[in-house]
Design an enzyme around this catalytic site. Structure first.
Site, PDB file in Angstrom:
ATOM      1  N   SER A 242      31.014  48.840  38.209  1.00 32.26           N
ATOM      2  CA  SER A 242      29.888  48.216  37.527  1.00 32.26           C
ATOM      3  C   SER A 242      28.938  47.647  38.569  1.00 32.26           C
ATOM      4  O   SER A 242      29.169  47.750  39.776  1.00 32.26           O
ATOM      5  CB  SER A 242      30.375  47.097  36.592  1.00 32.26           C
ATOM      6  OG  SER A 242      30.901  46.012  37.348  1.00 32.26           O
ATOM      7  N   LYS A 243      27.882  47.017  38.106  1.00 35.25           N
ATOM      8  CA  LYS A 243      26.867  46.490  39.011  1.00 35.25           C
ATOM      9  C   LYS A 243      27.415  45.422  39.951  1.00 35.25           C
ATOM     10  O   LYS A 243      26.851  45.181  41.016  1.00 35.25           O
ATOM     11  CB  LYS A 243      25.686  45.934  38.204  1.00 35.25           C
ATOM     12  CG  LYS A 243      24.865  47.015  37.508  1.00 35.25           C
ATOM     13  CD  LYS A 243      23.684  46.411  36.766  1.00 35.25           C
ATOM     14  CE  LYS A 243      22.855  47.504  36.099  1.00 35.25           C
ATOM     15  NZ  LYS A 243      21.710  46.944  35.350  1.00 35.25           N
TER      16      LYS A 243
END
Length: 321
Positions: A242-243
């Site tokens: 994810s980010k």
């Protein structure tokens, strides 16, 4: 049989590395089998869709060299066909009308400790077909729910092998909302049938959708594609990428100077291996070596150091040309 695969991103965000890996695996299979790679767009979420996201996805695929043979097709263009498929199932007794208020159904289900579709089916049975027809003729709004049959649903997955799901654990899914719009699982089955898709390769996060879609294929009498679910990509901490792990959009790596050849090489080795010790591979070598039998079941870790190393190797090779 001509192999026909598709990549169907949703234009609600940019092309992330997980989607790019899925597109690449489909593309490699199509090129290996001299098949057709179809680009589609699941663009029915009108509130979140953005034109810039569509453009970024197309640009990302082009940068990677993942060229498509047909499309892009847009899911929103098939809404009338999706609704017709749902109404066909209704007419054949394979689906039923749900007139109940969703919030009331949800509250009753929670109070009884059952799934909402159990309550919806019981209410539909109590209502009876004649009363349901009368209320529909009076233009009372209703959703259409697929009537999941008894037994179990089985299919052979290209990656995981024989899969079995007990139908009692599958809810009577809504296939047409009360406003007449279709729901994902029906829309994707209808679209893949029209596009003639023979193989569906996608992430493991879609595995729970597959028995529902298999049931819809069978109920509609459509040829069922071969499914293959590839492992998820994890960050260095073992959690889904994810980010928080850094850049996840393909465009970010392009901006950082990563060569597309290096990114393709890197993505191909995330969840697949060529059957030997090779790590630095050209696009043509990847196509020649690719087979779904070598897709791994275990999730892979996105290793930035390895990407950087591969980029260096491809840079050096380019300088020698």
């Amino acid at each position: 049989m001509t192999v026909r695969v598709r990549f169907a991103p949703s234009p609600t965000g940019y092309l992330h590395v997980g989607g790019a890996r899925t597109a690449l695996f489909n593309w490699l299979l199509a090129r290996k089998e001299r098949g057709v790679f179809v680009l589609s767009s699941e663009d029915t979420d009108q509130q979140r869709n953005r034109e810039e996201h569509t453009e970024a996805i197309l640009h990302g695929l082009t940068w990677l060299g993942v060229d498509w043979d047909e499309g892009p097709h847009f899911q929103s263009e098939g809404v009338a066909r999706h609704a017709a498929d749902a109404l066909l199932l209704l007419a054949e007794g394979k689906a039923y009308r749900d007139f109940a208020d969703p919030e009331r159904v949800k509250a009753e289900a929670e109070a009884r400790g059952v799934h909402p579709s159990r309550v919806a089916r019981e209410r539909a049975e109590a209502l009876g077909p004649e009363e349901a027809e009368r209320r529909a003729a009076a233009r009372e709004p209703f959703a259409v729910r697929f009537l999941v049959p008894e037994g179990d649903t089985r299919f052979t997955d290209m990656v995981h092998g024989e899969m079995r799901f007990a139908n009692e654990d599958i809810d009577d899914l809504v296939i047409l909302r009360s406003d007449g719009t279709p729901v994902y699982n029906l829309a994707v089955v209808s679209d893949d049938h029209v596009m003639g898709i023979t193989h569906v390769i996608r992430g493991d996060d879609h595995l729970s959708n597959t028995p529902k879609q298999a049931l819809l294929y069978r109920a509609l009498g459509y040829p069922e594609p071969v499914f293959g679910h590839v492992p998820l990509i994890l960050g260095g901490d073992g959690k889904r990428l994810s980010k928080r792990h850094g850049a996840t959009a393909v465009g970010d790596y392009e901006a950082q100077g990563i060569l597309p050849e290096a990114m393709v090489n890197f993505l191909a080795l995330l969840g697949w291996n060529p059957g030997d010790e090779r790590e630095v591979m050209s696009r043509s070598e990847l196509v020649e070596a690719f087979t779904s039998a070598r897709i791994l079941k275990k999730s892979s870790v996105f290793d930035l150091e390895k990407l950087s190393w591969l980029n260096g190797r491809h840079l050096a090779a380019a300088e020698l040309l």
